[in-house]
Each structure stands twice: as structure tokens, then as C-alpha cells.
Design a protein around this motif. Sequence first.
Motif, PDB file in Angstrom:
ATOM      1  N   SER A 290       1.704 -61.972 -24.856  1.00 59.26           N
ATOM      2  CA  SER A 290       0.380 -62.048 -24.232  1.00 59.26           C
ATOM      3  C   SER A 290      -0.629 -61.413 -25.182  1.00 59.26           C
ATOM      4  N   TYR A 291      -1.900 -61.563 -24.874  1.00 57.72           N
ATOM      5  CA  TYR A 291      -2.949 -61.024 -25.743  1.00 57.72           C
ATOM      6  C   TYR A 291      -4.146 -60.628 -24.896  1.00 57.72           C
ATOM      7  N   GLU A 292      -4.968 -59.771 -25.484  1.00 58.21           N
ATOM      8  CA  GLU A 292      -6.248 -59.403 -24.890  1.00 58.21           C
ATOM      9  C   GLU A 292      -7.246 -59.236 -26.031  1.00 58.21           C
ATOM     10  N   VAL A 293      -8.518 -59.383 -25.709  1.00 56.92           N
ATOM     11  CA  VAL A 293      -9.559 -59.257 -26.725  1.00 56.92           C
ATOM     12  C   VAL A 293      -9.639 -57.810 -27.195  1.00 56.92           C
ATOM     13  N   GLY A 294      -9.661 -57.638 -28.507  1.00 60.62           N
ATOM     14  CA  GLY A 294      -9.907 -56.334 -29.125  1.00 60.62           C
ATOM     15  C   GLY A 294     -11.353 -56.284 -29.588  1.00 60.62           C
ATOM     16  N   ASP A 295     -11.559 -55.991 -30.856  1.00 55.47           N
ATOM     17  CA  ASP A 295     -12.913 -55.942 -31.407  1.00 55.47           C
ATOM     18  C   ASP A 295     -13.449 -57.330 -31.704  1.00 55.47           C
ATOM     19  N   CYS A 296     -14.758 -57.473 -31.592  1.00 54.67           N
ATOM     20  CA  CYS A 296     -15.480 -58.658 -32.051  1.00 54.67           C
ATOM     21  C   CYS A 296     -16.487 -58.171 -33.089  1.00 54.67           C
ATOM     22  N   ILE A 297     -16.656 -58.948 -34.148  1.00 49.27           N
ATOM     23  CA  ILE A 297     -17.493 -58.504 -35.269  1.00 49.27           C
ATOM     24  C   ILE A 297     -18.394 -59.646 -35.714  1.00 49.27           C
ATOM     25  N   LYS A 298     -19.651 -59.311 -36.010  1.00 48.75           N
ATOM     26  CA  LYS A 298     -20.528 -60.253 -36.699  1.00 48.75           C
ATOM     27  C   LYS A 298     -20.766 -59.696 -38.097  1.00 48.75           C
ATOM     28  N   TRP A 299     -20.700 -60.591 -39.068  1.00 49.55           N
ATOM     29  CA  TRP A 299     -20.898 -60.225 -40.475  1.00 49.55           C
ATOM     30  C   TRP A 299     -22.304 -60.663 -40.857  1.00 49.55           C
ATOM     31  N   LEU A 300     -23.146 -59.684 -41.192  1.00 50.28           N
ATOM     32  CA  LEU A 300     -24.528 -59.979 -41.551  1.00 50.28           C
ATOM     33  C   LEU A 300     -24.622 -60.362 -43.020  1.00 50.28           C
ATOM     34  N   ASP A 301     -25.786 -60.870 -43.409  1.00 52.72           N
ATOM     35  CA  ASP A 301     -25.959 -61.428 -44.755  1.00 52.72           C
ATOM     36  C   ASP A 301     -25.745 -60.423 -45.877  1.00 52.72           C
ATOM     37  N   ASN A 302     -25.764 -59.152 -45.586  1.00 48.74           N
ATOM     38  CA  ASN A 302     -25.514 -58.154 -46.631  1.00 48.74           C
ATOM     39  C   ASN A 302     -24.076 -57.645 -46.579  1.00 48.74           C
ATOM     40  N   GLN A 303     -23.189 -58.430 -45.957  1.00 49.88           N
ATOM     41  CA  GLN A 303     -21.769 -58.098 -45.808  1.00 49.88           C
ATOM     42  C   GLN A 303     -21.536 -56.864 -44.935  1.00 49.88           C
ATOM     43  N   THR A 304     -22.485 -56.592 -44.055  1.00 45.33           N
ATOM     44  CA  THR A 304     -22.344 -55.497 -43.107  1.00 45.33           C
ATOM     45  C   THR A 304     -21.603 -56.000 -41.873  1.00 45.33           C
ATOM     46  N   ALA A 305     -20.552 -55.298 -41.488  1.00 43.96           N
ATOM     47  CA  ALA A 305     -19.793 -55.638 -40.287  1.00 43.96           C
ATOM     48  C   ALA A 305     -20.363 -54.852 -39.120  1.00 43.96           C
ATOM     49  N   VAL A 306     -20.694 -55.574 -38.041  1.00 38.91           N
ATOM     50  CA  VAL A 306     -21.243 -54.944 -36.848  1.00 38.91           C
ATOM     51  C   VAL A 306     -20.346 -55.315 -35.674  1.00 38.91           C
ATOM     52  N   ILE A 307     -19.799 -54.294 -35.003  1.00 41.53           N
ATOM     53  CA  ILE A 307     -18.971 -54.549 -33.821  1.00 41.53           C
ATOM     54  C   ILE A 307     -19.880 -54.959 -32.670  1.00 41.53           C
ATOM     55  N   ILE A 308     -19.498 -56.043 -31.988  1.00 40.11           N
ATOM     56  CA  ILE A 308     -20.289 -56.584 -30.885  1.00 40.11           C
ATOM     57  C   ILE A 308     -19.393 -56.795 -29.667  1.00 40.11           C
ATOM     58  N   GLU A 309     -20.016 -57.005 -28.536  1.00 41.79           N
ATOM     59  CA  GLU A 309     -19.275 -57.351 -27.319  1.00 41.79           C
ATOM     60  C   GLU A 309     -18.804 -58.796 -27.420  1.00 41.79           C
ATOM     61  N   CYS A 310     -17.742 -59.109 -26.717  1.00 38.76           N
ATOM     62  CA  CYS A 310     -17.204 -60.474 -26.709  1.00 38.76           C
ATOM     63  C   CYS A 310     -18.240 -61.458 -26.177  1.00 38.76           C
ATOM     64  N   ASP A 311     -19.023 -61.054 -25.194  1.00 38.47           N
ATOM     65  CA  ASP A 311     -20.063 -61.932 -24.638  1.00 38.47           C
ATOM     66  C   ASP A 311     -21.061 -62.362 -25.700  1.00 38.47           C
ATOM     67  N   GLU A 312     -21.408 -61.443 -26.615  1.00 44.22           N
ATOM     68  CA  GLU A 312     -22.337 -61.794 -27.692  1.00 44.22           C
ATOM     69  C   GLU A 312     -21.692 -62.782 -28.657  1.00 44.22           C
ATOM     70  N   LEU A 313     -20.424 -62.585 -28.991  1.00 33.05           N
ATOM     71  CA  LEU A 313     -19.727 -63.523 -29.868  1.00 33.05           C
ATOM     72  C   LEU A 313     -19.733 -64.919 -29.258  1.00 33.05           C
ATOM     73  N   VAL A 314     -19.420 -65.012 -27.974  1.00 33.68           N
ATOM     74  CA  VAL A 314     -19.418 -66.304 -27.279  1.00 33.68           C
ATOM     75  C   VAL A 314     -20.811 -66.917 -27.293  1.00 33.68           C
ATOM     76  N   ASP A 315     -21.838 -66.113 -27.053  1.00 32.62           N
ATOM     77  CA  ASP A 315     -23.215 -66.592 -27.053  1.00 32.62           C
ATOM     78  C   ASP A 315     -23.615 -67.117 -28.437  1.00 32.62           C
ATOM     79  N   ILE A 316     -23.212 -66.404 -29.477  1.00 32.31           N
ATOM     80  CA  ILE A 316     -23.515 -66.852 -30.847  1.00 32.31           C
ATOM     81  C   ILE A 316     -22.902 -68.219 -31.097  1.00 32.31           C
TER      82      ILE A 316
END
Length: 162
Positions: free
Chosen positions: A101-127
Motif C-alpha cells: 500500500s502507499y500514502e502521499v509523502g512530500d510534494c515538491i515544486k521545482w522553481l526556475d532557479n532549481q529551488t525545491a519548495v515543499i507544497i501540499e498535495c492539493d497544490e500539486l493537483v491544482d498545478i
Amino acid sequence: MKKYNLAYDYYFLTNNFDKGISYKGENIESISIYMIFKLIDKRTGEEFHFLDEDLSEQQIEYADRKFCYVRDYYSCSIDEKEGYKMRAHEMLLAESNYSVSYEVGDCIKWLDNQTAVIIECDELVDIIKNNFSEFNISDNKPAQGTSYYAVEVKKETELKIG
């Protein structure tokens, strides 16, 4: 001895990786979602954990002299309605000595300067949903896997990410 579950990422590229996408004033090059996997031994009913010395090589023996990585049990693809969709590899699960089985862990958006930003799963889905055409590429069907991390199991029922 510390016990761990593993979290593997599913990495979604944009159609134009060099340019990325504009989303709420940010330039996003890519996004990823980590899934924390839990394995139960079908023979004993007990949860399988990785130990400290297991963390450099994460293959498991899923059947007699047959090995795989935990992430091989599922793939993840973009989905227009849900954002992403996990798909079981039914043949591997059927042959395996483990239920997975699995569950959601971290979600990350990578910005144009290669900066990793942890986000909520809802934001990832919205993106994904609001930029589906930018993510609707073969590299995301299924998504690529680029990394993993260990999740220390503090208690049998509690996972601590980190």
C-alpha cells in the motif's frame, strides 16, 4: 535498530522544461510527488521494514530468487481529472510475497532557479489540472522516478517523514 519504510518520487516534467510554466506568479520547471510504501508479508501478516544497512540497496526479494524495487509495484501518471493516478502492476503484486500500500509523502515544486519548495498535495493537483496540456507528455505517462528517502517508523501505526 531503527526501522524504515521507503518513499519514492514520481517526477513530472513540463512540456518545455527550459521555460517551465507560470503558476500564481511563479515559474515552475517541474513537480514531484513522493509515495511512502508499506509492505505486508502475505505469509506472516507482519509489516516488512528496511533496516539501517538496507538503505543503500532497496531491492527486495518479492518471490523465490526474484527481486524488485518497492516502486516497481506501482506507476504514477498524470490524470486530467484527478491530477495524478497510481496504477498497480497487477502481475507483480499477484506473484509477490508482499501486499503493498502507499500514502502521499512530500510534494515538491521545482522553481526556475532549481529551488525545491515543499507544497501540499492539493497544490500539486491544482498545478497539474490547471496546466494539464503542459504536463500531457509521454515522459509523464508514467512519471519518472529520480529519488527516494527513508521514513523512520516510530510506532507500528505512526510514520514520521524526514
